[in-house]
Design a protein around this motif. Structure first.
Motif, short mmCIF file in Angstrom:
data_model
loop_
_atom_site.label_atom_id
_atom_site.label_comp_id
_atom_site.label_asym_id
_atom_site.label_seq_id
_atom_site.Cartn_x
_atom_site.Cartn_y
_atom_site.Cartn_z
N SER A 141 28.22 32.30 -28.26
CA SER A 141 26.88 31.73 -28.24
C SER A 141 26.88 30.43 -27.43
CB SER A 141 26.40 31.51 -29.67
OG SER A 141 25.15 30.92 -29.70
N ARG A 142 27.88 29.58 -27.68
CA ARG A 142 27.98 28.33 -26.93
C ARG A 142 28.21 28.60 -25.44
NH1 ARG A 142 30.88 26.24 -31.61
NH2 ARG A 142 32.78 27.09 -30.68
N VAL A 143 29.12 29.59 -25.18
CA VAL A 143 29.38 29.93 -23.78
C VAL A 143 28.11 30.46 -23.14
CG1 VAL A 143 30.62 31.55 -22.27
CG2 VAL A 143 31.85 30.30 -24.04
N LYS A 144 27.36 31.27 -23.85
CA LYS A 144 26.10 31.82 -23.32
C LYS A 144 25.11 30.70 -23.05
CE LYS A 144 22.66 35.31 -24.18
NZ LYS A 144 22.05 36.21 -25.09
N GLU A 145 25.03 29.78 -24.01
CA GLU A 145 24.12 28.65 -23.82
C GLU A 145 24.52 27.86 -22.57
OE1 GLU A 145 23.91 26.18 -27.33
OE2 GLU A 145 23.24 27.87 -28.57
N ARG A 146 25.84 27.62 -22.46
CA ARG A 146 26.32 26.88 -21.28
C ARG A 146 26.03 27.65 -20.01
NH1 ARG A 146 32.24 25.28 -22.71
NH2 ARG A 146 31.84 26.54 -24.51
N MET A 147 26.24 28.98 -20.08
CA MET A 147 25.97 29.80 -18.90
C MET A 147 24.48 29.77 -18.58
SD MET A 147 28.46 33.08 -19.19
CE MET A 147 27.65 33.92 -17.88
N ASP A 148 23.67 29.86 -19.65
CA ASP A 148 22.22 29.80 -19.43
C ASP A 148 21.85 28.45 -18.78
OD1 ASP A 148 21.78 32.32 -20.43
OD2 ASP A 148 21.15 31.67 -22.45
#
Length: 173
Positions: A141-148
């Motif tokens: 989720s954090r990685v996705k947020e960072r990617m987003d």
């Protein structure tokens, strides 16, 4: 004298004959009495014999019934003995079966204990895997947020670069 002697001899003979006849009559009377007594005794003995015959018949009948009962009891005993032998055999079989089942139960208990330990270990592993999954989902989720965020930033940069290129480049149709 001779005649007198003969007369006396004849009178003595007659007297002896009379005495003999009286004795015979007495003997005959006693014999008849004895015969009557013996006939009464024979009749009593015949009655006793009839009684004994009937008693003997009853005893023989009772003996026959006793023998029949004995035979019936012997057969019942033989059947009971056979039944007892069969029951003892079945008891031995049941004892063997019980021993086998107890061994099987002990084995099953050991297996159950092993499975219980394995279950506890698997529950611990499942808990650990859930924790790790939760952590990875959080990480994802954090990685996705960072990617987003990165994608948004890159979009912004791309858009600004594209606009900068349009501004720099003359428009040529």
């Amino acid at each position: 004298m001779r005649l007198e002697a003969e007369k006396r001899r004849i009178e003595d003979a007659l007297e002896a004959e009379r005495n003999l006849a009286v004795d015979k009559d007495t003997l005959l009377e006693r014999s008849k009495k004895r015969e009557l007594e013996l006939e009464e005794e024979v009749a009593a003995l015949q009655g006793d014999l009839d009684t004994l015959d009937s008693q003997l018949d009853r005893v023989l009948k009772m003996q026959k019934e006793g023998e029949e009962k004995h035979e019936a009891l012997r057969q019942a005993f033989d059947e009971a003995a056979e039944h007892l032998v069969r029951l003892e055999g079945e008891q031995k079989e049941w004892a063997i079966r019980e021993e086998e089942l107890l061994k099987q139960l002990a084995s099953t208990d050991r297996n159950q204990d092993d499975l219980q330990r394995e279950r506890v270990n698997l529950q611990k592993e499942a808990t650990e895997l859930r924790r790790q999954l939760t952590q990875r989902e959080e990480d994802l989720s954090r990685v996705k947020e960072r990617m987003d965020v990165t994608i948004s930033e890159l979009d912004v940069k791309l858009t600004s670069e594209v606009q900068a290129q349009y501004v720099i480049l003359p428009f040529t149709p």
